[in-house]
Design a protein around this motif. Structure first.
Motif, PDB file in Angstrom:
ATOM      1  N   VAL A 111      -6.319   1.417   3.542  1.00 26.16           N
ATOM      2  CA  VAL A 111      -6.674   1.333   2.119  1.00 26.16           C
ATOM      3  C   VAL A 111      -8.176   1.549   1.926  1.00 26.16           C
ATOM      4  CG1 VAL A 111      -4.731  -0.183   1.585  1.00 26.16           C
ATOM      5  CG2 VAL A 111      -6.939  -1.186   2.193  1.00 26.16           C
TER       6      VAL A 111
ATOM      7  N   ALA B 127       0.582   3.943  -3.049  1.00 19.07           N
ATOM      8  CA  ALA B 127      -0.177   5.135  -2.658  1.00 19.07           C
ATOM      9  C   ALA B 127      -0.152   6.236  -3.714  1.00 19.07           C
ATOM     10  CB  ALA B 127       0.323   5.664  -1.318  1.00 19.07           C
TER      11      ALA B 127
ATOM     12  N   ILE C  45      -5.562   5.357  -0.996  1.00 22.54           N
ATOM     13  CA  ILE C  45      -4.701   4.705   0.001  1.00 22.54           C
ATOM     14  C   ILE C  45      -4.105   5.774   0.899  1.00 22.54           C
ATOM     15  CG2 ILE C  45      -2.635   3.309   0.357  1.00 22.54           C
ATOM     16  CD1 ILE C  45      -3.160   1.918  -2.263  1.00 22.54           C
ATOM     17  N   ASN C  46      -4.273   5.619   2.212  1.00 24.61           N
ATOM     18  CA  ASN C  46      -3.752   6.578   3.185  1.00 24.61           C
ATOM     19  C   ASN C  46      -2.742   5.906   4.101  1.00 24.61           C
ATOM     20  OD1 ASN C  46      -5.636   8.706   2.358  1.00 24.61           O
ATOM     21  ND2 ASN C  46      -7.203   7.405   3.292  1.00 24.61           N
TER      22      ASN C  46
ATOM     23  N   SER D 117       1.436   5.367   5.132  1.00 18.56           N
ATOM     24  CA  SER D 117       2.798   5.908   5.064  1.00 18.56           C
ATOM     25  C   SER D 117       3.627   5.206   6.130  1.00 18.56           C
ATOM     26  CB  SER D 117       2.797   7.422   5.305  1.00 18.56           C
ATOM     27  OG  SER D 117       2.262   7.725   6.574  1.00 18.56           O
TER      28      SER D 117
ATOM     29  N   SER E 269      -2.896   5.717  -6.360  1.00 18.98           N
ATOM     30  CA  SER E 269      -4.259   5.384  -5.913  1.00 18.98           C
ATOM     31  C   SER E 269      -5.249   6.528  -6.063  1.00 18.98           C
ATOM     32  CB  SER E 269      -4.224   4.940  -4.454  1.00 18.98           C
ATOM     33  OG  SER E 269      -3.843   6.026  -3.611  1.00 18.98           O
TER      34      SER E 269
ATOM     35  N   GLY F 280       0.804  -1.218   0.000  1.00 19.85           N
ATOM     36  CA  GLY F 280       0.000   0.000   0.000  1.00 19.85           C
ATOM     37  C   GLY F 280       0.834   1.263   0.000  1.00 19.85           C
TER      38      GLY F 280
END
Length: 602
Positions: A395, A47, A54-55, A57, A50, A43
């Motif tokens: 996600v 990111a 998708i958040n 990190s 997306s 993810g």
């Protein structure tokens, strides 16, 4: 082109990967953690492709230790080892054996009497242990040989034992109700209160089915032969009238006293039962003392035996559930008191009978070891679920599931039907802990978005999850019973007859009717939400309606919106100047001028 598509659909891909790992047989805890960590890395890398879907990190991964520490400090889940330890102590101290023997004698020569005894004792063990394995194994070891000895059909006997053992899933203090309350963010006490009536309905339907089998198929459930019946009076009678009079006096006395109090609902039931038990103990104790002194007796031997055998589990029910329902103790505190109470009851049994096998250090050690294994199992699954949920929420998987479920046709009823079908089929492969930690957190937001009461929703799921113990070929209750049922022919110790074994097919076929009863109760709860009783949260209260004269439609009375006088009037103070320059005003169309009168703006 492919990377943006994968990035925007990472949530369903992640969920499918988890299902695949579980179907391949990997442990649920490690499958959850592995899928969560692997898709976290994927993810983060996807990111940028997306479009904001998708958040995730790398710094977000630093919150994981805090999430795991939150699991360890969860007071609600602390009740699980307490209740598990309580149930294991009771199971190993022989309380189930005493109950089955006495209740079986109580039904005597009634057709299907042993089946009624198993169902009744299963409900009592469920309300005192909350552990399915302990109930099924205890009753399988004790009652199955007796039912086979007296000619019960193997399918009917094994199905009754397995189904009665699974009542521990829905009867408070069920472990699954604790987990569901934690996952749904609701009070354990409310969940217990809501599950009480459905549990009693389910038990009653089991008894009705047993009665129907005994009435229609007479050879499948015969009564006890005359020579097997004990606890008779000197004149040969059973003493049922004495027991009936004692029950009536205690029940009516307790009911009349409790009607003068403010308690209602589940509190009323538990406290009335406790008060009636106390009356019965006093009467039976007086009768026992008179018998020792050689005085006249007013209770039959059967009535006295029933009271003395039923008192320990009923008092323990009050110690655990009564204190929770009336608000004296939290579920965790109630579980702690139950664990101590179970040890005290086992200790009393040991010294009253002079039997060291009732309670000793080995029983405590094995119970503590089994409790530690169960607690570690639950904690590992929950830790894996926290790792999985961090990535899944990152996600936007929760939004995908919520949108998928809330867009189902049929609204609230359509959602409940779909969810229960889904849980029923997933229960073929997952046990109730895995369902509670994996599936329920995904379903709860959608249920709340549809306005479904989460206590009602949780009780429906708890009844449905019972099927994970019952349906072939993966039902755990069937495995527990298979482990103690005879696999080869054996010689009965009492009759000396050669007894046939119980086959796996007979256990499976015997479970199917009870499985259908469980599904019927799920449908009943969906159709009649009022069967799940609990106190709604404060946010659920609405303003009272004002009924217009003549039976018109109710309306809500509104007084409008008024501001208090401004500025406020202070007694004894000179009236404020509300007209000069700089006077306060509520007109905010123009920004207020905070410069004092006569002062030049900078």
């Amino acid at each position: 082109m492919l990377l943006p598509f994968i990035a925007e659909n990472l949530a369903p891909i992640m969920f499918a990967a988890l299902v695949l790992f579980l179907l391949l047989g990997y442990p649920a805890a490690f499958s959850l953690a592995a899928v969560g960590l692997v898709f976290f890395v994927i993810g983060v890398e996807l990111a940028p492709y997306s479009g904001g879907a998708i958040n995730l990190s790398w710094p977000l991964l630093g919150t994981m230790p805090e999430r795991i520490y939150g699991v360890m400090t969860n007071d609600t889940l602390l009740a699980i080892p307490f209740f598990a330890y309580m149930g294991l102590i009771l199971e190993r101290s022989g309380m189930a054996e005493d109950l089955l023997e006495t209740v079986g004698q109580l039904f005597g020569s009634v057709r299907g009497g042993l089946a009624f005894a198993v169902i009744f004792v299963g409900a009592l063990l469920a309300a005192t242990t909350g552990v399915v394995a302990a109930s099924v194994i205890s009753m399988g070891l004790i009652s199955l040989p007796i039912m086979m000895r007296y000619g019960y059909d193997h399918r009917f006997a094994s199905g009754t034992i397995a189904a009665s053992g699974t009542l521990a899933q829905i009867f408070p203090p069920s472990l699954v109700l604790i987990v569901l309350a934690d996952q749904l963010g609701r009070s354990v006490g409310d969940m217990y209160t809501g599950a009480l009536i459905p549990a009693l309905i389910l038990t009653s339907l089991y008894a009705v089915f047993a009665f129907a089998v005994a009435f229609i198929w007479k050879t499948a459930a015969p009564g006890l032969p005359v020579e097997a019946i004990r606890y008779r009076q000197p004149d040969g009678s059973r003493g049922y009238m004495s027991l009936a009079v004692l029950t009536s006096i205690c029940a009516v006395s307790a009911l009349l006293i409790m009607l003068q109090t403010h308690y209602r609902g589940a509190d009323f039931v538990v406290l009335t039962m406790t008060l009636g038990v106390c009356f019965a103990v006093v009467i039976a104790g007086t009768n026992w003392l008179l018998r020792l002194l050689g005085g006249p007796q007013f209770l039959s031997t059967l009535a006295e035996q029933v009271v003395f055998v039923m008192v320990p589990p009923l008092l323990l029910i009050f110690l655990v559930l009564g204190t929770i329902f009336i608000g004296v103790a939290t579920p965790t505190e109630g579980g702690a008191m139950g664990a101590v109470g179970a040890m005290l009851l086992a200790l009393g049994k040991r010294y009253s009978e002079g039997n060291r096998a009732r309670f000793n250090f080995e029983i405590m050690r094995s119970a503590a070891q089994s409790t530690a294994k169960l607690s570690a199992f639950v904690m590992f699954i929950l830790i894996g679920a926290r790792i999985f949920s961090l990535t899944f929420y990152g996600v936007n998987g929760h939004l995908w599931v919520e949108h998928l479920l809330t867009s189902l046709p049929g609204g609230e009823v359509g959602f409940l039907i779909f969810v229960n079908i889904l849980v029923f089929f997933l229960a073929f492969f997952l046990d109730f802990f895995e369902l509670a930690f994996i599936i329920v957190p995904l379903l709860a937001p959608a249920a709340e978005a549809l306005g479904i009461d989460l206590i009602w929703f949780g009780v429906i799921l708890a009844v449905n999850m019972q099927t994970s113990f019952m349906h072939p070929p993966f039902g755990f209750a069937l495995f527990y019973l298979r482990s103690v049922a005879p696999r080869a022919p054996y010689i009965d110790k009492v009759t000396g007859q050669r007894m046939p074994p119980v086959t796996t097919a007979e256990i499976y076929w015997g479970a199917l009717p009870y499985l259908c009863i469980q599904l019927f109760v799920v449908a009943l709860l969906i159709a009649f939400p009022g069967l799940v009783r609990h106190d709604p949260p404060p946010s659920a209260h609405r303003p009272a309606a004002v009924t217009a004269p003549g039976g018109a439609a109710p309306t809500f009375k509104s007084e409008g919106f008024h501001l208090p006088p401004y500025p406020p009037t202070i007694p004894g103070a000179p009236p404020p100047d509300t007209t000069g320059p700089g006077a306060p005003t509520l007109d905010m169309s123009v920004p207020p001028d905070l410069v004092k009168p006569g002062e030049v703006k900078p």
